[in-house]
Design an enzyme around this catalytic site. Structure first.
Site, PDB file in Angstrom:
ATOM      1  N   GLY A  70       0.766  -1.095  -0.020  1.00 25.31           N
ATOM      2  CA  GLY A  70      -0.004   0.089  -0.060  1.00 25.31           C
ATOM      3  C   GLY A  70       0.923   1.212   0.288  1.00 25.31           C
ATOM      4  O   GLY A  70       0.879   2.032  -1.012  1.00 25.31           O
ATOM      5  N   CYS A 126      -9.608  21.170  18.066  1.00 29.37           N
ATOM      6  CA  CYS A 126      -9.424  21.429  19.501  1.00 29.37           C
ATOM      7  C   CYS A 126      -8.900  20.434  20.336  1.00 29.37           C
ATOM      8  O   CYS A 126      -9.152  19.569  21.026  1.00 29.37           O
ATOM      9  CB  CYS A 126     -10.640  21.634  20.153  1.00 29.37           C
ATOM     10  SG  CYS A 126     -11.669  23.173  19.407  1.00 29.37           S
ATOM     11  N   GLU A 127      -7.476  20.090  19.833  1.00 28.03           N
ATOM     12  CA  GLU A 127      -6.620  18.854  20.333  1.00 28.03           C
ATOM     13  C   GLU A 127      -5.157  19.579  20.121  1.00 28.03           C
ATOM     14  O   GLU A 127      -4.820  19.781  18.975  1.00 28.03           O
ATOM     15  CB  GLU A 127      -6.894  17.688  19.126  1.00 28.03           C
ATOM     16  CG  GLU A 127      -7.515  16.536  19.521  1.00 28.03           C
ATOM     17  CD  GLU A 127      -6.993  15.907  20.597  1.00 28.03           C
ATOM     18  OE1 GLU A 127      -5.719  15.963  21.087  1.00 28.03           O
ATOM     19  OE2 GLU A 127      -7.891  15.084  21.336  1.00 28.03           O
ATOM     20  N   ARG A 156      -1.527  10.791  10.510  1.00 25.36           N
ATOM     21  CA  ARG A 156      -0.307  10.102  10.716  1.00 25.36           C
ATOM     22  C   ARG A 156       0.433  11.221  12.217  1.00 25.36           C
ATOM     23  O   ARG A 156       0.947  10.619  12.792  1.00 25.36           O
ATOM     24  CB  ARG A 156       0.456   9.891   9.831  1.00 25.36           C
ATOM     25  CG  ARG A 156      -0.360   8.851   8.658  1.00 25.36           C
ATOM     26  CD  ARG A 156       0.503   8.287   7.856  1.00 25.36           C
ATOM     27  NE  ARG A 156       1.615   7.337   8.147  1.00 25.36           N
ATOM     28  CZ  ARG A 156       2.790   7.456   8.492  1.00 25.36           C
ATOM     29  NH1 ARG A 156       3.129   8.897   8.086  1.00 25.36           N
ATOM     30  NH2 ARG A 156       3.606   6.575   9.091  1.00 25.36           N
ATOM     31  N   TYR A 216       0.610   9.293  15.483  1.00 22.90           N
ATOM     32  CA  TYR A 216       1.827   8.163  15.428  1.00 22.90           C
ATOM     33  C   TYR A 216       3.021   9.305  15.813  1.00 22.90           C
ATOM     34  O   TYR A 216       4.231   8.748  15.940  1.00 22.90           O
ATOM     35  CB  TYR A 216       2.227   7.378  14.317  1.00 22.90           C
ATOM     36  CG  TYR A 216       1.286   6.648  13.782  1.00 22.90           C
ATOM     37  CD1 TYR A 216       0.878   5.538  14.523  1.00 22.90           C
ATOM     38  CD2 TYR A 216       0.912   6.533  12.281  1.00 22.90           C
ATOM     39  CE1 TYR A 216      -0.157   4.848  13.963  1.00 22.90           C
ATOM     40  CE2 TYR A 216       0.181   5.931  11.897  1.00 22.90           C
ATOM     41  CZ  TYR A 216      -0.511   4.944  12.437  1.00 22.90           C
ATOM     42  OH  TYR A 216      -1.456   4.084  11.951  1.00 22.90           O
TER      43      TYR A 216
HETATM   44  C1  PLP Z   1      -2.188  -2.606   5.907  1.00 21.15           C
HETATM   45  C2  PLP Z   1      -2.097  -3.870   5.056  1.00 21.15           C
HETATM   46  C3  PLP Z   1      -1.152  -3.840   3.783  1.00 21.15           C
HETATM   47  C4  PLP Z   1      -0.430  -2.815   3.363  1.00 21.15           C
HETATM   48  O1  PLP Z   1       0.486  -2.363   4.221  1.00 21.15           O
HETATM   49  P1  PLP Z   1       1.537  -1.335   3.863  1.00 21.15           P
HETATM   50  O2  PLP Z   1       2.016  -0.888   4.959  1.00 21.15           O
HETATM   51  O3  PLP Z   1       0.731   0.175   3.317  1.00 21.15           O
HETATM   52  O4  PLP Z   1       2.399  -1.688   2.658  1.00 21.15           O
HETATM   53  C5  PLP Z   1      -1.180  -4.918   3.299  1.00 21.15           C
HETATM   54  N1  PLP Z   1      -1.849  -6.281   3.672  1.00 21.15           N
HETATM   55  C6  PLP Z   1      -2.505  -6.197   4.787  1.00 21.15           C
HETATM   56  C7  PLP Z   1      -3.233  -7.162   5.286  1.00 21.15           C
HETATM   57  C8  PLP Z   1      -2.624  -4.867   5.415  1.00 21.15           C
HETATM   58  O5  PLP Z   1      -3.557  -5.048   6.650  1.00 21.15           O
END
Ligand code: PLP
Length: 418
Positions: free
Chosen positions: A273, A340-341, A309, A313
């Site tokens: 992703g 408001c955070e 993020r 994090y």
């Molecule tokens: C979130 C997720 C991904 C993608 O993760 P990235 O860190 O964005 O590469 C792939 N597979 C599963 C099952 C996930 O939960």
């Protein structure tokens, strides 16, 4: 130095039509990166990337990736629905969910998706819900800590996902007994790894388990899914991963472990992703306030609702003040949103060029897990998403939310009388 994929001139033109804040994605960058990934794994006949929809759930993005040969990795009802709408169905979908409701298994089965079971108990659950399909996958969790050399990368022993080794071996036996014929394995052991060693190390672990599975059950896996986890350098000091080196590293362990065990037909899958999208998105926002109190603050028109993020994090996202790329970074700012955070800050004590009201800031690496994680705290509305096409034109691929959208789920809101 981190560079934006849009110039100040381009953005000045775009904001005439689409007011800030918005996310903008770079089609050219996305396509070129997807091609590099495909090339890096071209040594494996069955290789396929299943884009993790949760990172950037937008049909236009899914279609661009589909054109580059990617399927989808879904883990919810609406992700499956979006995938289907984009014409991505059947084996093009990997359904890697956990704690899965029955209706989601039903839709996945109806679409012919490859179901990736998170737990041993899901076998009976799936059998009762919609039957065991011919092709199925199981998610592995080795427990303990995942380390590369002396670096602890992550803590699978604390993660809710996947089955233990004894469980996964029993799972394949049971699934075979229930009529499954084609099997795969999946694991996700570390997130946002900025090293070329992660995939090869993970692959070695999984390949060795695949050999054990063959010895214990007679089952030859047909695919191994290395899942997500390849990271990107959010900070300017880090070197990006070299996908070619990563592909070669996986090939090496494939030849060392799988080929001698008679498993040379295994297809390698990925579910990336972040690696696919993060660098190819910017959150574009305007400086609307400056505040001089105990610290120097720049208030922008985006907030954590648009990019969570940093608040969630403490994540670093690089910021470029458009048109001031060559000015010295001699001002120290907290760049804040309007929630408001107090954690609604895109940057803390960040050295930037002097910012004037009206300046446009590009927040980098927001293409994955950016818009997608948005929420509506303080009744703030989600922004638009734009696509910068390869020909330089701009397409709005999601409009900004309106108050009507926000109130739409409140029955009778517009008829309320005081
Ligand atoms: C979130 C997720 C991904 C993608 O993760 P990235 O860190 O964005 O590469 C792939 N597979 C599963 C099952 C996930 O939960």
């Amino acid at each position: 130095m981190k560079k934006t994929f849009v110039t100040k001139e381009q953005i000045d033109e775009i904001v005439k039509t689409y007011p800030t804040p918005f996310h903008i994605y770079d089609e050219k960058g996305i396509r070129e990166n997807a091609r590099r990934l495909k090339e890096a794994f071209s040594w494996n006949k069955g290789y396929k990337e299943f884009f993790a929809v949760k990172a950037t759930p937008n049909p236009t993005i899914l279609k661009v990736l589909k054109e580059e040969g990617c399927g989808t990795d879904c883990s919810s009802l609406t992700e499956l629905m979006m995938s289907e709408k984009c014409g991505i169905t059947g084996r093009e979908i990997m359904f890697s969910s956990n704690d899965t409701p029955a209706e989601e298994f039903e839709l996945a089965a109806r679409l012919g998706a490859t179901i990736n079971l998170d737990d041993f108990t899901h076998i009976e659950f799936l059998k009762k819900t919609c039957g065991i399909p011919k092709r199925i996958s199981c998610r592995f969790n080795p427990g303990g800590v995942f380390s590369l050399g002396t670096d602890i990368m992550d803590n699978p022993g604390d993660a809710k996902y996947g089955m233990t080794k004894p469980q996964i071996i029993e799972a394949y036996k049971k699934l075979k007994e229930y009529g499954a014929e084609e099997f795969g394995m999946h694991a996700f052991l570390a997130s946002n790894t900025v090293t070329n060693e992660y995939y090869p190390t993970l692959a070695k672990i999984l390949f060795e388990v695949a050999v054990e599975i063959k010895e214990a059950t007679g089952i030859s896996l047909s695919f191994i899914n290395l899942s997500g986890g390849i990271g990107i350098p959010y900070t300017p000091d880090k070197e990006p991963n070299d996908i070619k080196v990563i592909g070669e590293g996986v090939k090496k362990v494939f030849e060392e472990v799988l080929v001698p065990a008679g498993l040379s037909d295994v297809s390698i899958y990925t579910e990336l992703g972040r690696y696919m999208l993060a660098p190819y998105g910017h959150l574009i926002t305007k400086a609307i306030h400056e505040k001089h109190t105990h610290k120097e603050y720049i208030g922008v028109d985006a907030c954590a609702v648009n990019l969570m993020r940093p608040a969630m994090y403490g994540a670093y996202h690089h910021i470029t003040v458009l048109g001031k790329e060559d000015k010295p970074c001699d001002h120290k700012y907290d760049v804040t949103g309007s929630l408001c955070e107090n954690n609604d800050k895109f940057a803390i004590d960040r050295m930037l060029p002097e910012i004037e009201m009206g300046d446009i800031l590009a927040i980098h690496d927001t293409g994955a897990h950016g818009f997608a994680m948005g929420y509506n705290y303080n009744g703030k509305l989600k922004s638009a998403e734009l696509l910068l096409r390869e020909d330089g034109s701009v397409l709005q691929i999601r409009r900004a939310e309106t108050p009507e959208d926000y109130f739409a789920t409140l029955e009778g809101f517009w008829d309320l009388k005081v």
